[in-house]
Design an enzyme around this catalytic site. Sequence first.
Site, PDB file in Angstrom:
ATOM      1  N   ASP A 172       0.829  -1.211   0.000  1.00 51.07           N
ATOM      2  CA  ASP A 172       0.000   0.000   0.000  1.00 51.07           C
ATOM      3  C   ASP A 172       0.857   1.251   0.000  1.00 51.07           C
ATOM      4  O   ASP A 172       0.448   2.273   0.555  1.00 51.07           O
ATOM      5  CB  ASP A 172      -0.872   0.024   1.261  1.00 51.07           C
ATOM      6  CG  ASP A 172      -2.347  -0.090   0.947  1.00 51.07           C
ATOM      7  OD1 ASP A 172      -2.689  -0.128  -0.230  1.00 51.07           O
ATOM      8  OD2 ASP A 172      -3.138  -0.150   1.899  1.00 51.07           O
TER       9      ASP A 172
ATOM     10  N   CYS B 125     -23.140  -6.908  -0.748  1.00 52.28           N
ATOM     11  CA  CYS B 125     -22.257  -5.808  -0.357  1.00 52.28           C
ATOM     12  C   CYS B 125     -22.775  -4.463  -0.867  1.00 52.28           C
ATOM     13  O   CYS B 125     -22.638  -3.443  -0.194  1.00 52.28           O
ATOM     14  CB  CYS B 125     -20.832  -6.061  -0.857  1.00 52.28           C
ATOM     15  SG  CYS B 125     -20.673  -6.267  -2.653  1.00 52.28           S
TER      16      CYS B 125
END
Length: 376
Positions: free
Chosen positions: A138, A198
């Site tokens: 990340d 979701c």
Amino acid sequence: MTEQALEKLANNIKKWGQELGFQQVGIADIDLSEHEAELQQWLDSNYHGAMDYMSRHGMMRARPDELHPGALRVISVRMDYLPPDASFANDLKHTEVGYISRYALGRDYHKVMRQRLKQLGEQIKQSCSELDYRPFVDSAPILERPLAANAGLGWVGKHSLVLDEQAGSWFFLGELLVNLPLPVDQPITEKCGSCVACITICPTQAIVEPYVVDARRCISYLTIELNGPIPEEFRPLIGNRIYGCDDCQLICPWNRYAKLTDEADFHPRTQLKSQQLLTLFNWTEAEFLQRTEGSPIRRIGFERWQRNIAVALGNASYRAEVTEALEQALASATSDLVKEHILWALTQQQQKSDLMSAKKTQRLIRSIEKGLPRDA
């Protein structure tokens, strides 16, 4: 190296990775050209919001060899982080408790994984001196989820996270870009089917279409990435979530297969897990810095921490002590950002107090009416 030697090295890399604590290791080529158009469309739609770093490097995210010249393959790794006794439902159900995304309850995963990836890189180098590698967690402009999918670590679900049928989505991803033509693994067929759980569950409807998230609506973005005021339309929808959001993962059927982590670094810190909002709100800046040391939470800073908790207190059930704490904080707050959100929270608490008083009055009137004679 010969094809046979590369095959043997690839197998060793996977074994070494698992010995270092990665639950899965896969290898893929670095061709992401098919994702460039959708990345550009996402940026053009301004779905990245205030995250300028998402657009700063143009299409480099889809071109790993520009990020690390000479790269031929990516070694993609997965590390599970679901802690024991996650207490998802209890924390979300009790509005006086601060909900923190489960990935952030322990030590900062960037540090944990980057160290292990460097160890893996050095171990590979012992077998192949010509290796040139660069680890990422990340930490650079790279499309890690498509790379992980190409490496066979799972498929990208409709919430945009990587899913594995045996591990769900409660895991971190990391990468090593390498200059070796290692044999690649095969991608896994997408298995979300017609499920849209979701998309339906998202409190702010941030998943604007399958596989596309408008970050500007996402609670994780609003509580972590956004520097300024949280738009008022989203504040009531945030509930008691003070750092991140797990709803799209909590509802996902594949997460019934998620494995608990053995990594002690990812186990919850007692000072963060299931804590009363008022306890967290009363921390001084020094206490915040001390209690979030080594945690990903620290990067939002004390100001945004208070901003987020103020919103959650506004969403909490009415209690006189909440109003008192907000009023005291308003008197001492030096930040206009925090003051704005405290004032909003006070308004919400006052409205709830007025509603409670109105309901109490109505009940009193009804009880009096029931006791009156019929001809009264």
